[in-house]
Design a protein around this motif. Structure first.
Motif, PDB file in Angstrom:
ATOM      1  N   TYR A  39       0.865  -1.181   0.000  1.00 46.43           N
ATOM      2  CA  TYR A  39       0.000   0.000   0.000  1.00 46.43           C
ATOM      3  C   TYR A  39       0.897   1.225   0.000  1.00 46.43           C
ATOM      4  CZ  TYR A  39      -3.567  -3.344   1.437  1.00 46.43           C
ATOM      5  OH  TYR A  39      -4.419  -4.425   1.507  1.00 46.43           O
ATOM      6  N   SER A  41       1.265   5.140   0.037  1.00 47.52           N
ATOM      7  CA  SER A  41       0.509   6.350   0.364  1.00 47.52           C
ATOM      8  C   SER A  41       0.461   7.281  -0.835  1.00 47.52           C
ATOM      9  CB  SER A  41       1.158   7.080   1.542  1.00 47.52           C
ATOM     10  OG  SER A  41       0.938   6.378   2.737  1.00 47.52           O
ATOM     11  N   GLY A  42      -0.538   8.147  -0.825  1.00 54.78           N
ATOM     12  CA  GLY A  42      -0.676   9.116  -1.902  1.00 54.78           C
ATOM     13  C   GLY A  42       0.599   9.922  -2.094  1.00 54.78           C
ATOM     14  N   GLN A  43       0.993  10.038  -3.337  1.00 52.34           N
ATOM     15  CA  GLN A  43       2.188  10.800  -3.693  1.00 52.34           C
ATOM     16  C   GLN A  43       1.748  12.042  -4.457  1.00 52.34           C
ATOM     17  OE1 GLN A  43       5.554   9.904  -3.144  1.00 52.34           O
ATOM     18  NE2 GLN A  43       4.782   8.240  -1.876  1.00 52.34           N
ATOM     19  N   CYS A  86      -3.973   1.808  -9.187  1.00 52.60           N
ATOM     20  CA  CYS A  86      -3.634   3.182  -8.824  1.00 52.60           C
ATOM     21  C   CYS A  86      -4.901   4.029  -8.830  1.00 52.60           C
ATOM     22  CB  CYS A  86      -2.619   3.782  -9.794  1.00 52.60           C
ATOM     23  SG  CYS A  86      -0.985   3.015  -9.734  1.00 52.60           S
ATOM     24  N   GLU A 130      -2.470  13.895  -7.300  1.00 49.97           N
ATOM     25  CA  GLU A 130      -2.043  12.974  -6.254  1.00 49.97           C
ATOM     26  C   GLU A 130      -2.384  11.569  -6.727  1.00 49.97           C
ATOM     27  OE1 GLU A 130      -2.642  11.950  -1.490  1.00 49.97           O
ATOM     28  OE2 GLU A 130      -3.261  13.917  -2.272  1.00 49.97           O
ATOM     29  N   ASP A 132      -2.267   7.391  -5.392  1.00 52.95           N
ATOM     30  CA  ASP A 132      -1.916   6.328  -4.453  1.00 52.95           C
ATOM     31  C   ASP A 132      -2.043   4.998  -5.187  1.00 52.95           C
ATOM     32  OD1 ASP A 132      -4.595   5.476  -4.353  1.00 52.95           O
ATOM     33  OD2 ASP A 132      -4.907   6.076  -2.297  1.00 52.95           O
TER      34      ASP A 132
END
Length: 137
Positions: A39, A41-43, A86, A130, A132
């Motif tokens: 998992y 995290s949002g980038q 994604c 964003e 993830d």
């Protein structure tokens, strides 16, 4: 109704922060590995080690987002080929095509993860995009 999340002894959970993309003092893990599932995290399109966004609007931030995803995965021994899903959040959904152009460069043709994309208001630090992701070992 409350309670703690419980994980069986067979399912190891690792909460990882490499410090290569985001500062490690943020209140979330860069990557969580639960069993064989990854998992991420949002980038956002931040310049590594800072919360400063890359220049160039959606296209520039999209390139940096994808580089950040790749860097985060590689820091923990994984790659883009490990991704299976994604989720893309865009401050302006009309720029979906601009994001797609950049996104496609990071995968082999025809080897894309499943994906969802939607318009969002108020992304972290004013980001235009964003992403993830979920992956497997």
């Amino acid at each position: 109704m409350g309670g703690a999340f419980s994980v069986s002894a067979e399912t190891a959970v690792e909460k990882l922060n490499s410090g290569t993309v985001l500062p490690t003092n943020l209140p979330f893990s860069e990557l969580v590995v639960a069993g064989d599932t990854l998992y991420l995290s949002g980038q956002i399109g931040n310049l590594p080690g800072t919360l400063t966004l890359a220049e160039g609007g959606t296209a520039g931030e999209s390139k940096q987002v994808m580089e950040n995803i790749k860097t985060s995965l590689e820091a923990h021994g994984y790659g883009m080929e490990n991704l299976v899903k994604c989720t893309v959040m865009l401050a302006d959904i009309s720029e979906w095509g601009d994001f797609n152009t950049v996104y496609a460069e990071y995968f082999e043709p025809g080897e894309f993860p499943a994906r969802a994309a939607f318009g969002a208001n108020g992304l972290a630090v004013g980001a235009a995009v964003e992403v993830d992701c979920i992956g497997v070992k």
